[in-house]
Design a protein around this motif. Structure first.
Motif, PDB file in Angstrom:
ATOM      1  N   ASP A  34      10.802  15.367 -26.705  1.00 48.36           N
ATOM      2  CA  ASP A  34      10.598  15.572 -28.142  1.00 48.36           C
ATOM      3  C   ASP A  34       9.132  15.378 -28.524  1.00 48.36           C
ATOM      4  OD1 ASP A  34      13.254  16.065 -28.473  1.00 48.36           O
ATOM      5  OD2 ASP A  34      13.725  14.173 -29.487  1.00 48.36           O
ATOM      6  N   LYS A  35       8.687  16.174 -29.501  1.00 47.34           N
ATOM      7  CA  LYS A  35       7.329  16.041 -30.018  1.00 47.34           C
ATOM      8  C   LYS A  35       7.341  15.140 -31.244  1.00 47.34           C
ATOM      9  CE  LYS A  35       3.403  18.734 -31.770  1.00 47.34           C
ATOM     10  NZ  LYS A  35       2.895  20.096 -32.082  1.00 47.34           N
ATOM     11  N   LEU A  36       6.421  14.178 -31.279  1.00 46.73           N
ATOM     12  CA  LEU A  36       6.318  13.283 -32.422  1.00 46.73           C
ATOM     13  C   LEU A  36       5.537  13.955 -33.545  1.00 46.73           C
ATOM     14  CD1 LEU A  36       6.914  11.310 -29.981  1.00 46.73           C
ATOM     15  CD2 LEU A  36       5.740   9.570 -31.336  1.00 46.73           C
ATOM     16  N   ILE A  37       5.710  13.459 -34.754  1.00 46.90           N
ATOM     17  CA  ILE A  37       4.899  13.950 -35.862  1.00 46.90           C
ATOM     18  C   ILE A  37       3.451  13.534 -35.617  1.00 46.90           C
ATOM     19  CG2 ILE A  37       6.778  13.954 -37.539  1.00 46.90           C
ATOM     20  CD1 ILE A  37       5.845  11.267 -38.552  1.00 46.90           C
ATOM     21  N   PHE A  57      -0.292   4.919 -29.959  1.00 50.87           N
ATOM     22  CA  PHE A  57       0.007   6.063 -29.098  1.00 50.87           C
ATOM     23  C   PHE A  57      -0.631   5.891 -27.719  1.00 50.87           C
ATOM     24  CE2 PHE A  57       1.043   9.710 -32.312  1.00 50.87           C
ATOM     25  CZ  PHE A  57       2.177   9.012 -32.700  1.00 50.87           C
ATOM     26  N   ARG A  58      -1.870   5.418 -27.706  1.00 49.70           N
ATOM     27  CA  ARG A  58      -2.558   5.219 -26.421  1.00 49.70           C
ATOM     28  C   ARG A  58      -1.871   4.147 -25.584  1.00 49.70           C
ATOM     29  NH1 ARG A  58      -8.760   5.313 -28.832  1.00 49.70           N
ATOM     30  NH2 ARG A  58      -8.970   7.588 -28.969  1.00 49.70           N
ATOM     31  N   ALA A  59      -1.433   3.078 -26.254  1.00 50.71           N
ATOM     32  CA  ALA A  59      -0.737   2.007 -25.541  1.00 50.71           C
ATOM     33  C   ALA A  59       0.597   2.506 -24.986  1.00 50.71           C
ATOM     34  CB  ALA A  59      -0.505   0.818 -26.473  1.00 50.71           C
ATOM     35  N   LEU A  60       1.320   3.288 -25.781  1.00 52.07           N
ATOM     36  CA  LEU A  60       2.602   3.833 -25.341  1.00 52.07           C
ATOM     37  C   LEU A  60       2.415   4.833 -24.204  1.00 52.07           C
ATOM     38  CD1 LEU A  60       4.234   4.234 -28.855  1.00 52.07           C
ATOM     39  CD2 LEU A  60       5.160   2.836 -26.993  1.00 52.07           C
ATOM     40  N   PRO A  70      -3.648  17.189 -25.202  1.00 47.89           N
ATOM     41  CA  PRO A  70      -4.713  17.700 -26.079  1.00 47.89           C
ATOM     42  C   PRO A  70      -4.399  19.111 -26.580  1.00 47.89           C
ATOM     43  CG  PRO A  70      -5.651  16.622 -24.165  1.00 47.89           C
ATOM     44  CD  PRO A  70      -4.172  16.717 -23.911  1.00 47.89           C
ATOM     45  N   GLY A  71      -4.505  19.289 -27.888  1.00 46.10           N
ATOM     46  CA  GLY A  71      -4.258  20.593 -28.476  1.00 46.10           C
ATOM     47  C   GLY A  71      -2.798  20.898 -28.728  1.00 46.10           C
ATOM     48  N   GLU A  72      -1.891  20.056 -28.215  1.00 48.81           N
ATOM     49  CA  GLU A  72      -0.453  20.298 -28.391  1.00 48.81           C
ATOM     50  C   GLU A  72       0.225  19.217 -29.221  1.00 48.81           C
ATOM     51  OE1 GLU A  72       1.854  21.557 -24.963  1.00 48.81           O
ATOM     52  OE2 GLU A  72      -0.003  21.834 -23.823  1.00 48.81           O
ATOM     53  N   GLY A  73      -0.130  17.962 -28.970  1.00 42.84           N
ATOM     54  CA  GLY A  73       0.498  16.874 -29.700  1.00 42.84           C
ATOM     55  C   GLY A  73       0.934  15.749 -28.781  1.00 42.84           C
ATOM     56  N   THR A  74       1.783  14.876 -29.303  1.00 38.79           N
ATOM     57  CA  THR A  74       2.266  13.716 -28.558  1.00 38.79           C
ATOM     58  C   THR A  74       3.765  13.859 -28.329  1.00 38.79           C
ATOM     59  OG1 THR A  74       0.564  12.331 -29.573  1.00 38.79           O
ATOM     60  CG2 THR A  74       2.420  11.200 -28.539  1.00 38.79           C
ATOM     61  N   PHE A  75       4.187  13.669 -27.083  1.00 41.91           N
ATOM     62  CA  PHE A  75       5.578  13.890 -26.701  1.00 41.91           C
ATOM     63  C   PHE A  75       6.170  12.652 -26.031  1.00 41.91           C
ATOM     64  CE2 PHE A  75       3.406  17.885 -26.883  1.00 41.91           C
ATOM     65  CZ  PHE A  75       4.330  18.811 -27.357  1.00 41.91           C
ATOM     66  N   VAL A  76       7.506  12.522 -26.139  1.00 44.54           N
ATOM     67  CA  VAL A  76       8.209  11.461 -25.415  1.00 44.54           C
ATOM     68  C   VAL A  76       8.270  11.884 -23.954  1.00 44.54           C
ATOM     69  CG1 VAL A  76      10.350  10.152 -25.169  1.00 44.54           C
ATOM     70  CG2 VAL A  76       9.592  10.896 -27.442  1.00 44.54           C
ATOM     71  N   ARG A  77       7.774  11.024 -23.089  1.00 45.88           N
ATOM     72  CA  ARG A  77       7.704  11.363 -21.668  1.00 45.88           C
ATOM     73  C   ARG A  77       9.086  11.302 -21.016  1.00 45.88           C
ATOM     74  NH1 ARG A  77       3.500  11.204 -17.992  1.00 45.88           N
ATOM     75  NH2 ARG A  77       2.130  10.185 -19.506  1.00 45.88           N
ATOM     76  N   ARG A  78       9.294  12.203 -20.073  1.00 48.45           N
ATOM     77  CA  ARG A  78      10.494  12.145 -19.235  1.00 48.45           C
ATOM     78  C   ARG A  78      10.197  11.142 -18.129  1.00 48.45           C
ATOM     79  NH1 ARG A  78      13.660  16.371 -20.755  1.00 48.45           N
ATOM     80  NH2 ARG A  78      12.617  18.089 -21.826  1.00 48.45           N
TER      81      ARG A  78
END
Length: 234
Positions: A34-37, A57-60, A70-78
């Motif tokens: 999932d992509k975060l806001i 976000f950096r810590a997570l 970069p350029g796409e967003g922040t996602f929950v990692r598998r």
């Protein structure tokens, strides 16, 4: 009476954000992929500065929970199993005062390991456990602590589960566990009769595993670890 109380430390804003994101993942609101806001949107919702969100976000990402593209967003990692092992290894290296946490982890891992070993062991794996027990007995007679034989016994049980991930986790905590075992035995051995009691507890675990009594093996392992933990608190 109040020995268990610990000082309350003020928390930073980014730590609160980390907890909230982790809670969303735990509750299934956010799922792997999932992509975060955006940072801006999340900052507005939480009424905090964007710098705090960025730090969270950096810590997570460092924890292996999020992936920043970069350029796409922040996602929950598998999350892959190896990533969890790497994080555990890092935590153990950073925090050397892990005796209490390690005992809790051992209960989580080793109680079920004993049950699985009772159902899955091979004759060769039983022989390894017996060899470790014999070494423990020899160490007692020689007046040694026997922490290496202790570790060898518990590791043999992990191998007898035939669960490769569990064995890798045991390898990850090996160094810390052997250090704690040595410290624990030094403290526990101050009580008369402790060396023989510990040996008898290990023998009870082994017998239950050998005879395929998985519930008894779990119970014997839990009782052993619980007594060790309580002995260290005295």
């Amino acid at each position: 009476m109040y020995d268990a109380l610990k000082p309350i430390k003020p928390r930073k804003i980014y730590e609160e954000i980390i907890d909230q994101v982790k809670q969303l993942i735990a509750e299934g609101v956010l799922n792997p992929g999932d992509k975060l806001i955006s940072e801006k949107e999340l900052a507005e919702k939480l009424q905090v500065g964007r710098s705090a969100v960025r730090e969270a976000f950096r810590a997570l990402e460092a924890m292996g929970i999020l992936e920043i593209r970069p350029g796409e967003g922040t996602f929950v990692r598998r999350v892959e199993p190896q990533a969890l092992i790497n994080v555990l290894s890092l935590v153990l290296m950073m925090d050397r005062d892990t005796t209490e946490e390690l005992m809790e982890l051992r209960k989580i891992l080793e109680v079920e390991s004993a049950g699985l070993a009772a159902l899955r062991h091979t004759p060769e794996e039983l022989a390894q456990m017996e060899e470790a027990l014999a070494q423990m007995e020899a160490d007692i007679k020689a007046g040694d602590l026997g922490e290496k034989a202790d570790w060898k016994f518990h590791y043999a049980i992990a191998e007898a589960t035939h669960n490769s991930l569990l064995v890798e986790l045991m390898n990850t905590i090996a160094g810390t566990m052997q250090r704690v075992l040595r410290t624990a035995r030094m403290q526990l051995y101050m009580t008369p009769g402790t060396p023989q009691r510990l040996l008898n507890e290990h023998k009870a675990i082994f017998l239950a595993i050998k005879e395929g009594r998985d519930q008894d093996a779990r119970r014997a392992m839990f009782d052993h670890l619980d007594k060790v933990e309580k002995g260290l608190r005295i």
